[in-house]
Write a protein that holds these residues in place. Structure first.
Motif, PDB file in Angstrom:
ATOM      1  N   ASP A   1      25.742 -42.464 -33.818  1.00 48.63           N
ATOM      2  CA  ASP A   1      24.926 -41.210 -33.982  1.00 48.63           C
ATOM      3  C   ASP A   1      24.500 -40.644 -35.400  1.00 48.63           C
ATOM      4  N   ILE A   2      24.266 -41.838 -36.170  1.00 50.36           N
ATOM      5  CA  ILE A   2      24.072 -41.575 -37.611  1.00 50.36           C
ATOM      6  C   ILE A   2      22.831 -40.700 -37.658  1.00 50.36           C
ATOM      7  N   GLU A   3      21.666 -40.761 -36.983  1.00 49.41           N
ATOM      8  CA  GLU A   3      20.632 -40.153 -37.268  1.00 49.41           C
ATOM      9  C   GLU A   3      20.828 -38.705 -36.895  1.00 49.41           C
ATOM     10  N   ILE A   4      21.622 -38.542 -35.957  1.00 42.51           N
ATOM     11  CA  ILE A   4      21.752 -36.912 -35.661  1.00 42.51           C
ATOM     12  C   ILE A   4      22.588 -36.389 -36.483  1.00 42.51           C
ATOM     13  N   GLN A   5      23.616 -37.254 -36.969  1.00 48.03           N
ATOM     14  CA  GLN A   5      24.618 -36.671 -38.026  1.00 48.03           C
ATOM     15  C   GLN A   5      23.739 -36.040 -39.285  1.00 48.03           C
ATOM     16  N   VAL A   6      22.928 -37.089 -39.592  1.00 48.01           N
ATOM     17  CA  VAL A   6      22.057 -36.618 -40.934  1.00 48.01           C
ATOM     18  C   VAL A   6      21.130 -35.396 -40.517  1.00 48.01           C
ATOM     19  N   LYS A   7      20.559 -35.539 -39.392  1.00 50.76           N
ATOM     20  CA  LYS A   7      19.717 -34.207 -39.019  1.00 50.76           C
ATOM     21  C   LYS A   7      20.572 -32.981 -39.230  1.00 50.76           C
ATOM     22  N   ALA A   8      21.609 -32.994 -38.745  1.00 57.27           N
ATOM     23  CA  ALA A   8      22.682 -31.751 -38.366  1.00 57.27           C
ATOM     24  C   ALA A   8      22.768 -31.418 -39.675  1.00 57.27           C
ATOM     25  N   ARG A   9      23.312 -32.354 -40.868  1.00 52.24           N
ATOM     26  CA  ARG A   9      23.846 -31.955 -42.267  1.00 52.24           C
ATOM     27  C   ARG A   9      22.434 -31.563 -43.081  1.00 52.24           C
ATOM     28  N   GLN A  10      21.226 -32.327 -42.683  1.00 52.43           N
ATOM     29  CA  GLN A  10      20.162 -31.719 -43.507  1.00 52.43           C
ATOM     30  C   GLN A  10      20.075 -30.060 -43.099  1.00 52.43           C
ATOM     31  N   ALA A  11      20.124 -29.760 -41.747  1.00 56.26           N
ATOM     32  CA  ALA A  11      20.019 -28.263 -41.222  1.00 56.26           C
ATOM     33  C   ALA A  11      20.907 -27.591 -42.217  1.00 56.26           C
TER      34      ALA A  11
END
Length: 341
Positions: free
Chosen positions: A125-135
């Motif tokens: 889920d690396i891409e979703i992790q990145v998007k969540a942390r960005q937010a």
């Protein structure tokens, strides 16, 4: 519902939604997605209903209908037909976070972003992790919690790998650069924004190119880096947005950048003219944007010796920043007031 049993009415509404989105017509896209979702519901296909309701929420966010987006996305997370897949829930929480941030509800936005990050922890889920942390980082930075935001940035930098899409890596560098600027780590901010710039291309995605240059200009100006590279960022954002169009906030932010540039270049009168236009309709921009405009307006009015007007503008900036939970920016506005006393 299997693909072969999708009704013509549903297929037509779904197609209209994606066509509108491609053309950046986000409000019509949201309406068409809603129509597709209702058709799916009437046909008993709750999976298609959920998917198209998510698309509707995405378009409401891009149309800057923040309250409607947050309400709809919250319904998808908590409602009777909420998704069981953690990835889908995480993406929906990210929508909630962005919508609440846009509405100036920064603490609620941070809670939603954290919920998203906690749902996806696997390497898959690396891409979703990145998007969540960005937010989460964006909200923490907006609310002035810069130490927390920078700590999240350092963790995010470790999460990114070559398996992540170039555009997403660019957005990671972008948000880390933003926080570096806010933390007064100007050289690191410039470094990360330069890294981001190498991953973005106007030929690949003109919309991202425009938004990045607009945001990079704003961060450079906030750090009082008023050089030719900053002016080039302003001009690129203006040109790209003229080509593809933009939201009302996009145009306001570009006008804010121009005003800030004029102020740093010594033309306070030109800055005031632009800032007066932004402040003329305080109901339209988000509280953060109107707060920034009032803060700059106060500085520009002070530069021409209009101290009473400057104090009034700075007091408004404090009010708008506090209403959105951006306490650090409110404190900075107060520092300008004290300096004028």
């Amino acid at each position: 519902m299997p693909l072969h049993s999708v009704s013509p009415l549903y297929a037509a509404a779904e197609l209209r939604a994606y066509e509108h989105r491609t053309n950046h017509a986000f409000a019509p896209a949201a309406q068409s997605a809603h129509e597709a979702a209702e058709i799916a519901r009437s046909e008993g296909d709750m999976e298609a209903w959920w998917n198209m309701t998510f698309v509707q929420a995405e378009n409401l966010l891009d149309a800057e209908e923040f309250a409607a987006c947050a309400a709809l996305a919250s319904e998808l997370v908590d409602g009777p037909h909420s998704a069981v897949e953690p990835q889908a829930k995480a993406l929906t929480y990210i929508l909630v976070a962005k919508a609440r941030q846009g509405a100036g509800l920064l603490e609620e936005a941070a809670d939603a972003a954290r919920a998203a990050a906690q749902l996806v922890t696997d390497d898959d889920d690396i891409e979703i992790q990145v998007k969540a942390r960005q937010a989460l980082i964006a909200v923490l930075a907006d609310s002035g919690r810069l130490d927390d935001a920078w700590a999240e940035c350092l963790e995010l930098a470790e999460v990114v790998s070559t398996e992540v899409d170039d555009q997403l890596i660019g957005k990671v560098y972008w948000v880390i650069g933003n926080v570096a600027f806010l933390c007064n780590k100007v050289q690191e901010g410039l470094k990360y924004h330069e890294l981001a710039a190498t991953t973005f291309s106007p030929a690949r995605n003109l919309d991202v190119w425009a938004k990045f240059n607009k945001a990079s200009a704003a961060m450079r100006l906030a750090a009082e880096v008023a050089d030719t590279d900053t002016l080039r960022c302003i001009e690129r954002a203006e040109l790209a947005t003229d080509v593809i169009g933009g939201s009302s906030n996009d145009y306001l932010l570009m006008k804010l950048n121009r005003a800030h540039w004029n102020l740093l270049a010594g033309d306070a009168g030109a800055a005031i003219e632009l800032l007066d236009q932004i402040c003329a309709d305080p109901d339209k921009p988000s509280p953060q944007i109107i707060g920034e405009a009032c803060l700059l307006l106060g500085r520009a009015q002070s530069a021409i010796g209009n101290l009473d007007a400057a104090r009034a503008s700075l007091l408004l900036a404090v009010e708008y920043f506090e209403s959105s939970g951006a306490q650090q920016r409110a404190d900075q506005a107060r520092e300008y007031i004290s300096a004028e006393a």
